[in-house]
Design a protein around this motif. Sequence first.
Motif, short mmCIF file in Angstrom:
data_model
loop_
_atom_site.label_atom_id
_atom_site.label_comp_id
_atom_site.label_asym_id
_atom_site.label_seq_id
_atom_site.Cartn_x
_atom_site.Cartn_y
_atom_site.Cartn_z
N GLY A 230 -10.83 -8.88 4.08
CA GLY A 230 -10.57 -7.90 3.04
C GLY A 230 -10.37 -6.54 3.68
N ARG A 231 -10.27 -5.51 2.84
CA ARG A 231 -10.06 -4.16 3.38
C ARG A 231 -11.29 -3.66 4.12
N GLU A 232 -12.49 -4.03 3.62
CA GLU A 232 -13.74 -3.54 4.22
C GLU A 232 -14.59 -4.64 4.84
N PHE A 233 -14.36 -5.90 4.45
CA PHE A 233 -15.25 -6.97 4.88
C PHE A 233 -14.49 -8.18 5.40
N LEU A 234 -15.19 -8.96 6.22
CA LEU A 234 -14.75 -10.31 6.59
C LEU A 234 -15.78 -11.28 6.04
N GLN A 235 -15.33 -12.37 5.43
CA GLN A 235 -16.25 -13.38 4.91
C GLN A 235 -15.80 -14.77 5.38
N VAL A 236 -16.79 -15.55 5.83
CA VAL A 236 -16.54 -16.91 6.30
C VAL A 236 -17.63 -17.82 5.74
N SER A 237 -17.24 -18.97 5.19
CA SER A 237 -18.22 -19.95 4.71
C SER A 237 -18.16 -21.19 5.59
N LEU A 238 -19.34 -21.62 6.08
CA LEU A 238 -19.41 -22.77 6.98
C LEU A 238 -20.38 -23.81 6.42
N PRO A 239 -19.98 -25.08 6.35
CA PRO A 239 -20.87 -26.12 5.84
C PRO A 239 -21.82 -26.62 6.93
N PHE A 240 -23.09 -26.79 6.59
CA PHE A 240 -24.08 -27.27 7.56
C PHE A 240 -24.87 -28.45 7.00
N GLY A 241 -24.27 -29.18 6.05
CA GLY A 241 -24.95 -30.35 5.48
C GLY A 241 -24.87 -31.54 6.42
N GLU A 242 -25.07 -32.73 5.87
CA GLU A 242 -25.02 -33.96 6.66
C GLU A 242 -23.58 -34.25 7.10
N VAL A 243 -23.44 -34.80 8.32
CA VAL A 243 -22.12 -35.15 8.86
C VAL A 243 -21.92 -36.65 8.73
N ASP A 244 -20.79 -37.07 8.09
CA ASP A 244 -20.54 -38.51 7.95
C ASP A 244 -19.79 -39.04 9.18
N SER A 245 -19.50 -40.33 9.19
CA SER A 245 -18.87 -40.99 10.35
C SER A 245 -17.47 -40.45 10.64
N ALA A 246 -16.83 -39.88 9.62
CA ALA A 246 -15.48 -39.34 9.81
C ALA A 246 -15.50 -37.88 10.28
N GLY A 247 -16.70 -37.34 10.44
CA GLY A 247 -16.83 -35.95 10.89
C GLY A 247 -16.77 -34.94 9.77
N GLN A 248 -16.84 -35.41 8.53
CA GLN A 248 -16.84 -34.50 7.37
C GLN A 248 -18.26 -34.01 7.12
#
Length: 391
Positions: A230-248
């Motif tokens: 944004g004009r004043e901020f950077l925002q990033v969302s990262l998932p940290f839940g369980e990882v399945d066999s496909a890497g999701q």
Amino acid sequence: MQLSINRESLLKAINLIAKAADKRHNMVILGNIKLQLSESQLILTASDLEVELTSTLKLPAGACVAAGTTTLPATKLKDICKSLPAQAQINLTTQENERCLLTSGKSRFTLGTLPSEDYPSLGNPENITPLIISRSRLTDLIHKTQFAMAIQDVRYYLTGMLFDVSQQQLTTVATDGHRLALARSVIDVSSDLNMQAILPRKAVIELERLASELGKMLGDKDNPVTLSFGREFLQVSLPFGEVDSAGQVSDDLVVTFTARLIDGKFPDYRRVMPSNTDKLALFNQEKMTEVLRRVAILSNEKSRGVVFNFATDGMVEVRANNAEQDEAVEVIQAKYQGEPMELSFNAAYLQDVLGVIQGDVQMHMSQSNASVLVNQLGDEFHQYVIMPMRI
């Protein structure tokens, strides 16, 4: 507010954000973590008004006994949770007189709280420009340039990292005025998109830490990351839940990173990239690192100066001395093209560059007092500029 939660779930959510809390801040409440409890989720927030980290944790049925909000001392809460046995059940209950009772098994802790309504919010980006990049590439862009950021400088914009989007490439640049590090990656954006943003030092370090933590979970898998500028901020969302066999990765736990951008004009890094270099040296990275480590032992403690003497036969003499008249000299083999010349470097600057290069090292030079371009053989996506010294 009353919560009953598994130790591992709570501790993971706290560990991911606790570094953003600042107990040395003038605002005492910023040494706390804000807890917002509802029936379906627990939101934990830590901030120093420059970087804000939020963990949003989905709760199982029955975990929320009574919804509410409070703030608790970040370090104390983290240390208590860490000290409890694995798989322990933690019960948190707010009491009157701004106290919170934490119980687990036969352990009982009473912590002071501060009103959650006094906890400041950093805000959200407006007029967002989204950039999608793989997590591994983002980690690479930051890791291979962040060491060149200034630590303290009146030119405050040098204490951060430039994110520059042009010609469908994302370029990260860091410089402290004595050396410059640049890394670039191709990204999928419109060809006419041009944008620059400067991310503060602490935000750069925290973003790299989160991306690296996610990388440890995924192993050899990768995932896309959206950078919302944004004009004043950077925002990033990262998932940290369980990882399945496909890497999701599930969204049972999501960390949202928000950082205030530096309002300033970053110098035009393209102008300082050396051109018209007529001398080229090619070194083995491992041998050069070892030679530099040994010779630098006897360099001047303040200047850390090391002299490179290039001869036409490809033998390079590396030497250093100090105020006590100590001297270290070692000769290293290189492939050298050009007239003989002598250059002096700050050993630490060159060691930082060698630390992020894996293959053979190229040094492009022109004169003994002109800046030197360093890069890995065959790699045009990472470039480093070092100013020579006068000894």
